[in-house]
Design a protein around this motif. Structure first.
Motif, mmCIF file in Angstrom:
data_model
loop_
_atom_site.group_PDB
_atom_site.id
_atom_site.type_symbol
_atom_site.label_atom_id
_atom_site.label_comp_id
_atom_site.label_asym_id
_atom_site.label_seq_id
_atom_site.Cartn_x
_atom_site.Cartn_y
_atom_site.Cartn_z
ATOM 1 N N LEU A 74 4.482 -16.899 -16.919
ATOM 2 C CA LEU A 74 5.125 -16.743 -15.614
ATOM 3 C C LEU A 74 5.550 -18.120 -15.139
ATOM 4 O O LEU A 74 4.704 -18.969 -14.883
ATOM 5 N N GLY A 75 6.823 -18.343 -15.052
ATOM 6 C CA GLY A 75 7.311 -19.665 -14.664
ATOM 7 C C GLY A 75 6.836 -20.690 -15.673
ATOM 8 O O GLY A 75 7.005 -20.501 -16.872
ATOM 9 N N LYS A 76 6.184 -21.766 -15.154
ATOM 10 C CA LYS A 76 5.656 -22.793 -16.055
ATOM 11 C C LYS A 76 4.219 -22.525 -16.448
ATOM 12 O O LYS A 76 3.614 -23.318 -17.156
ATOM 13 N N GLY A 77 3.636 -21.443 -15.964
ATOM 14 C CA GLY A 77 2.233 -21.175 -16.261
ATOM 15 C C GLY A 77 2.039 -19.785 -16.826
ATOM 16 O O GLY A 77 2.935 -19.219 -17.456
ATOM 17 N N PHE A 78 0.867 -19.248 -16.588
ATOM 18 C CA PHE A 78 0.517 -17.918 -17.092
ATOM 19 C C PHE A 78 -0.172 -17.140 -15.980
ATOM 20 O O PHE A 78 -0.812 -17.715 -15.112
ATOM 21 N N VAL A 79 -0.046 -15.839 -16.034
ATOM 22 C CA VAL A 79 -0.689 -14.993 -15.042
ATOM 23 C C VAL A 79 -1.558 -13.973 -15.767
ATOM 24 O O VAL A 79 -1.188 -13.473 -16.835
ATOM 25 N N VAL A 80 -2.739 -13.719 -15.192
ATOM 26 C CA VAL A 80 -3.627 -12.687 -15.730
ATOM 27 C C VAL A 80 -3.341 -11.387 -14.998
ATOM 28 O O VAL A 80 -3.372 -11.337 -13.768
ATOM 29 N N LEU A 81 -3.043 -10.346 -15.772
ATOM 30 C CA LEU A 81 -2.825 -9.015 -15.219
ATOM 31 C C LEU A 81 -4.035 -8.152 -15.560
ATOM 32 O O LEU A 81 -4.557 -8.230 -16.663
ATOM 33 N N GLU A 82 -4.471 -7.345 -14.604
ATOM 34 C CA GLU A 82 -5.597 -6.453 -14.849
ATOM 35 C C GLU A 82 -5.164 -5.011 -14.622
ATOM 36 O O GLU A 82 -4.470 -4.710 -13.654
ATOM 37 N N CYS A 83 -5.582 -4.142 -15.537
ATOM 38 C CA CYS A 83 -5.299 -2.721 -15.393
ATOM 39 C C CYS A 83 -6.140 -2.176 -14.241
ATOM 40 O O CYS A 83 -7.364 -2.150 -14.322
ATOM 41 N N THR A 84 -5.492 -1.776 -13.164
ATOM 42 C CA THR A 84 -6.239 -1.320 -11.986
ATOM 43 C C THR A 84 -6.335 0.194 -11.932
ATOM 44 O O THR A 84 -7.235 0.742 -11.324
ATOM 45 N N ARG A 85 -5.363 0.865 -12.533
ATOM 46 C CA ARG A 85 -5.449 2.324 -12.609
ATOM 47 C C ARG A 85 -4.524 2.800 -13.717
ATOM 48 O O ARG A 85 -3.682 2.037 -14.193
ATOM 49 N N VAL A 86 -4.693 4.037 -14.123
ATOM 50 C CA VAL A 86 -3.857 4.616 -15.173
ATOM 51 C C VAL A 86 -3.180 5.846 -14.597
ATOM 52 O O VAL A 86 -3.835 6.723 -14.049
ATOM 53 N N ASN A 87 -1.870 5.871 -14.680
ATOM 54 C CA ASN A 87 -1.155 7.058 -14.202
ATOM 55 C C ASN A 87 -0.533 7.787 -15.393
ATOM 56 O O ASN A 87 -0.810 7.460 -16.549
ATOM 57 N N ALA A 88 0.315 8.737 -15.122
ATOM 58 C CA ALA A 88 0.874 9.573 -16.179
ATOM 59 C C ALA A 88 1.700 8.760 -17.179
ATOM 60 O O ALA A 88 1.868 9.160 -18.332
ATOM 61 N N HIS A 89 2.211 7.610 -16.741
ATOM 62 C CA HIS A 89 3.063 6.802 -17.611
ATOM 63 C C HIS A 89 2.278 5.743 -18.369
ATOM 64 O O HIS A 89 2.833 5.032 -19.177
ATOM 65 N N GLY A 90 0.989 5.608 -18.056
ATOM 66 C CA GLY A 90 0.192 4.592 -18.724
ATOM 67 C C GLY A 90 -0.474 3.680 -17.721
ATOM 68 O O GLY A 90 -0.578 4.024 -16.545
ATOM 69 N N PRO A 91 -0.940 2.530 -18.191
ATOM 70 C CA PRO A 91 -1.690 1.643 -17.307
ATOM 71 C C PRO A 91 -0.795 0.976 -16.269
ATOM 72 O O PRO A 91 0.370 0.694 -16.530
ATOM 73 N N ASP A 92 -1.369 0.746 -15.105
ATOM 74 C CA ASP A 92 -0.680 0.079 -14.016
ATOM 75 C C ASP A 92 -1.353 -1.277 -13.825
ATOM 76 O O ASP A 92 -2.508 -1.344 -13.414
ATOM 77 N N TYR A 93 -0.637 -2.345 -14.178
ATOM 78 C CA TYR A 93 -1.230 -3.676 -14.113
ATOM 79 C C TYR A 93 -0.906 -4.367 -12.794
ATOM 80 O O TYR A 93 0.214 -4.277 -12.296
ATOM 81 N N LYS A 94 -1.923 -5.060 -12.264
ATOM 82 C CA LYS A 94 -1.722 -5.858 -11.061
ATOM 83 C C LYS A 94 -1.984 -7.325 -11.389
ATOM 84 O O LYS A 94 -2.875 -7.640 -12.173
ATOM 85 N N ARG A 95 -1.219 -8.218 -10.761
ATOM 86 C CA ARG A 95 -1.440 -9.644 -10.956
ATOM 87 C C ARG A 95 -2.748 -10.062 -10.297
ATOM 88 O O ARG A 95 -2.992 -9.729 -9.153
ATOM 89 N N ARG A 96 -3.569 -10.797 -11.053
ATOM 90 C CA ARG A 96 -4.854 -11.237 -10.530
ATOM 91 C C ARG A 96 -4.835 -12.708 -10.121
ATOM 92 O O ARG A 96 -5.252 -13.071 -9.047
ATOM 93 N N LYS A 97 -4.378 -13.573 -11.035
ATOM 94 C CA LYS A 97 -4.463 -15.000 -10.771
ATOM 95 C C LYS A 97 -3.522 -15.750 -11.695
ATOM 96 O O LYS A 97 -3.293 -15.315 -12.814
ATOM 97 N N ARG A 98 -2.999 -16.887 -11.205
ATOM 98 C CA ARG A 98 -2.120 -17.735 -12.025
ATOM 99 C C ARG A 98 -2.881 -18.923 -12.572
ATOM 100 O O ARG A 98 -3.783 -19.436 -11.926
ATOM 101 N N PHE A 99 -2.473 -19.354 -13.777
ATOM 102 C CA PHE A 99 -3.103 -20.510 -14.412
ATOM 103 C C PHE A 99 -2.023 -21.384 -15.037
ATOM 104 O O PHE A 99 -0.976 -20.882 -15.448
ATOM 105 N N PRO A 100 -2.327 -22.701 -15.117
ATOM 106 C CA PRO A 100 -1.332 -23.610 -15.712
ATOM 107 C C PRO A 100 -1.238 -23.461 -17.228
ATOM 108 O O PRO A 100 -0.197 -23.750 -17.817
ATOM 109 N N THR A 101 -2.322 -23.033 -17.877
ATOM 110 C CA THR A 101 -2.327 -22.915 -19.342
ATOM 111 C C THR A 101 -2.874 -21.558 -19.766
ATOM 112 O O THR A 101 -3.621 -20.914 -19.031
#
Ligand SMILES: [Zn+2]
Length: 92
Positions: free
Chosen positions: A52-79
């Motif tokens: 994401l941009g110049k860094g990385f973002v951790v996404l976490e599966c918060t729920r699963v709907n009919a189309h599959g997992p729904d990921y939410k952004r948790r936190k950004r990191f430089p590496t």
């Protein structure tokens, strides 16, 4: 909420396939319909890392709907390493 990508090899027909589920579950072979094949490997995709941009973002599966997992952004990191450490510390 947990989310896994399961890897299967069917011992009846040597068919390979991948499937995503909320657990490391047995599945039926899509090639020959053999019943209850256990995954030989499961990748834990509960948390995934994306650039994401110049860094990385951790996404976490918060729920699963009919189309599959729904990921939410948790936190950004430089590496990517820092993001992996964050995921490891959550699993511990
Ligand atoms: Zn099969």
């Amino acid at each position: 909420m947990p989310w896994f990508r399961n890897h299967y090899v069917c011992t009846s027909c040597d068919g390979h396939w991948l499937a995503e589920h909320a657990e490391a579950m047995e599945a039926d072979c899509p090639h020959c319909r053999a019943y209850g094949v256990a995954p030989y490997r499961s990748d834990d995709w509960t948390c995934v890392i994306e650039p994401l941009g110049k860094g990385f973002v951790v996404l976490e599966c918060t729920r699963v709907n009919a189309h599959g997992p729904d990921y939410k952004r948790r936190k950004r990191f430089p590496t990517r390493e820092a993001a992996q450490e964050f995921i490891k510390s959550r699993a511990a």
